[in-house]
Design an enzyme around this catalytic site. Structure first.
Site, short mmCIF file in Angstrom:
data_model
loop_
_atom_site.label_atom_id
_atom_site.label_comp_id
_atom_site.label_asym_id
_atom_site.label_seq_id
_atom_site.Cartn_x
_atom_site.Cartn_y
_atom_site.Cartn_z
N GLU A 44 -80.37 -40.58 175.52
CA GLU A 44 -80.05 -41.56 174.49
C GLU A 44 -78.54 -41.75 174.39
OE1 GLU A 44 -80.86 -42.02 169.65
OE2 GLU A 44 -81.35 -40.14 170.69
N LYS A 126 -84.34 -48.68 169.90
CA LYS A 126 -85.06 -47.65 169.16
C LYS A 126 -85.84 -48.27 168.01
CE LYS A 126 -83.62 -43.03 167.51
NZ LYS A 126 -82.37 -42.25 167.33
N CYS A 162 -86.01 -41.09 171.34
CA CYS A 162 -85.86 -40.00 170.36
C CYS A 162 -86.78 -40.09 169.14
CB CYS A 162 -84.39 -39.87 169.94
SG CYS A 162 -84.00 -38.23 169.26
N ASP A 337 -65.67 -10.88 161.64
CA ASP A 337 -65.66 -12.34 161.76
C ASP A 337 -64.67 -12.81 162.82
OD1 ASP A 337 -67.57 -12.70 159.74
OD2 ASP A 337 -66.05 -12.71 158.18
#
Length: 584
Positions: A44, A126, A162, A337
């Site tokens: 897409e 689409k 999609c 982190d």
């Protein structure tokens, strides 16, 4: 039964890079032809990249997309690839007015085109437009109203884009009504944790509903905060998997299919959902029988931790490379982190392009300084130490700060230093904040929030530890040195902004906190529902208030890789000025 060799090219496109994306399509089309493919497909909006967001509202960009499509068709023919039909997604515009949607002629469309012998032989838009989560397609596009069917080597192939598969109705039942032998959908469906299982069940269900073999071609790569994981799938009409492509890898999935012959009495006109069948015939006669060489490959599946970690690596790599950067800068505290962010960065861009800085204050422990240096030794990243103590003392001599203001000054000095090094040396700064901290506002604006990208912005603290442990375990299994020091993983989390400080001074234990946040942030559950699930009411009240009052901080945090169903940013949009509270 007629045979057809299908090539599904799950490639990485860059938004707006029409020339670069065209080059990639030509290159992968050539590869498809070399594999003997009879039809090559691309994701897409592969020509424009996805999502184009407000670029769709610029007529200049729409016209550039249409011109690039015409040029691509001609170039494929000029390079000897004209006999290979190529299906490619692009940005188009509607030729007629759409009064139902209040849109004039020329409104943008999310479209795909079939290119053959130098021509655009079929276009379609689409039909179902998503308008939830990160999607705003009602803002940009008008839907298509056709059921495109191309007859190739005696097989009728229905085409979709999609959301046409994700929503009930529309092109899936229309494909059955049109008596198609293959339903081919091109997609740019962003990654979320566990979405591969959801996607597989969706494709199986739609194949059974369409009554035909169904191919789901997915985009791979990343764009800003979205990651696309590939994982293209082909299933037969019973929902059995025929072939499956790898996750997080550009590839061409080639599969030989035995498909039913086109029905000469197949209907024309309007079918399900008011869709008008748009048929194009490229070749009526089936191919001479050939020996199938690609009977279906099944790429191994990743476990949960490897999948999420791979998404974070792909997301960061794409952000750095697509924006023209080469190196990244990280403040290394010795905690888990920043250690995880450093490991991700080394895997994404190479340790030679990762620069770590330890910036101790008078409150920094010796083990934190040592853990930062040990991380650098293990990974091979560039490392230096610059103390912020003299800067801190200068500020404190100039003004009187106490309590939280004094603590936050340390974080802001580190942020200023990182940005100064970024300006001087050309690195982009990575912010190390995790989703738990961002949710409750446990971060300092213009301090640990500075940076161009937040790789673990959508990763809860409990998952930070899971990923760190997985990355070390994966290294050991390969006979490599685990990148993250064990002490960084096991020691109590602390910002080290005052003597003896630990995160649990201000926050609940992370497993409990994350469980509450997942319900409130990701699933939009209210306070009463969370309490009914077994959580202490006072703790829920305190946590939800912290989340609600920290929106202004999150709005100023850099983008970061989305790996959950609802990340901070496009997914979760709340007003900063907000009088509503879940609890009294």
């Amino acid at each position: 039964m007629p045979q057809l060799r299908l090539a599904l090219n799950q490639i990485d496109s860059r938004v707006g890079d029409l020339a670069g994306n065209s080059e990639a399509i030509v290159r992968w089309s050539r590869h498809s032809a070399e594999q003997g493919a009879h039809l090559a497909a691309f994701p897409e909006m592969a020509l424009t990249g996805y999502p184009v967001e407000d670029l769709a509202l610029r007529s200049s960009f729409v016209e550039a997309s249409r011109a690039a499509l015409r040029a691509l068709a001609a170039r494929l023919a000029d390079e000897g690839l004209g006999e290979l039909p190529v299906l490619v997604g692009y940005l188009d515009r509607c030729e007629t007015a759409q009064p139902k949607y209040g849109q004039p002629a020329g409104a943008p469309q999310n479209a795909a085109a079939l290119l053959h012998r130098g021509e655009i032989v079929l276009t379609y838009a689409k039909h179902h437009l998503p308008n939830y989560g990160v999607f705003d397609e009602f803002r940009y596009f008008v839907p298509g109203d056709t059921m495109p069917v191309v007859r190739l080597h005696g097989v009728d192939i229905a085409l979709a884009i999609c959301e046409d598969l994700w929503q009930d109705g529309g092109r899936v039942p229309a494909a059955r009504s049109a008596r198609a032998g293959l339903l081919l959908s091109v997609n740019a469906s962003p990654y979320e944790r566990d979405k591969d299982d959801t996607r597989l069940e969706l494709v199986r269900k739609r194949a059974q509903e369409a009554g035909c073999t169904t191919a789901y071609l997915a985009m791979m790569g990343a764009q800003d905060d979205l990651v696309f994981d590939g994982d293209s799938i082909v299933v037969d009409r019973h929902g059995e998997v025929v072939a499956r492509a790898p996750q997080f890898s550009e590839t061409c999935l080639v599969v030989d299919l035995d498909l039913p012959a086109a029905d000469p009495g197949a209907p024309t006109g309007t079918v399900d959902d008011g869709l008008r069948i748009d048929r194009v015939v490229l070749s009526e006669e089936p191919l001479p029988a050939y020996e199938a060489e690609h009977t279906g490959s099944h790429a191994p599946r990743m476990d949960d931790e490897e999948e999420v970690y791979s998404a974070l690596v792909v997301g960061l790599r794409a952000y750095v490379r697509k924006n023209g950067f080469r190196s990244v800068l990280i403040g290394l505290s010795g905690g888990i982190d920043s250690a995880l962010v450093a490991a991700i960065a080394c895997d994404a861009v190479g340790p030679e392009n990762v620069y770590g800085v330890s910036m101790p204050s008078k409150y920094s422990s010796e083990h934190s300084r040592g853990d930062a240096a040990e991380l650098a030794r293990r990974t091979g990243l560039n490392f230096r130490t610059i103390s912020i103590a003299p800067m801190f003392d200068a500020y404190m001599a100039a003004t009187e700060l106490t309590g939280l203001a004094e603590e936050n000054l340390q974080s802001r000095l580190r942020g200023t230093l990182l940005m100064a090094l970024s300006n001087q040396e050309g690195h982009i700064v990575l912010a190390p904040g995790n989703k738990s901290e961002l949710a409750v506002g446990y971060s300092t604006l213009y301090g640990d929030s500075v940076g161009a990208y937040g790789p673990i912005k959508d990763v809860y603290k409990t998952w930070v530890r899971r990923l760190a442990e997985w990355r070390n375990r994966a290294a050991e299994e390969r006979g490599e040195t685990p990148p993250i020091p064990e002490n960084s993983v096991t020691k109590p989390p602390s910002a080290e902004l005052r003597p003896g400080q630990v995160d649990t001074d201000s926050l609940p234990d992370y497993p409990v906190l994350d469980a509450i946040l997942e319900r409130y942030v990701d699933r939009d559950q209210g306070a009463d529902t969370i309490v009914a699930a077994g959580f202490d009411r006072d703790l829920v009240t305190k946590t939800l208030r912290m989340v609600d009052t920290a929106e202004y901080k999150r709005r100023q945090y850099p983008p970061g890789t989305k790996i959950s169903a609802k990340g901070f940013g496009k997914d979760r949009r709340l007003p900063i000025t907000n009088g509503w509270r879940e609890t009294a």
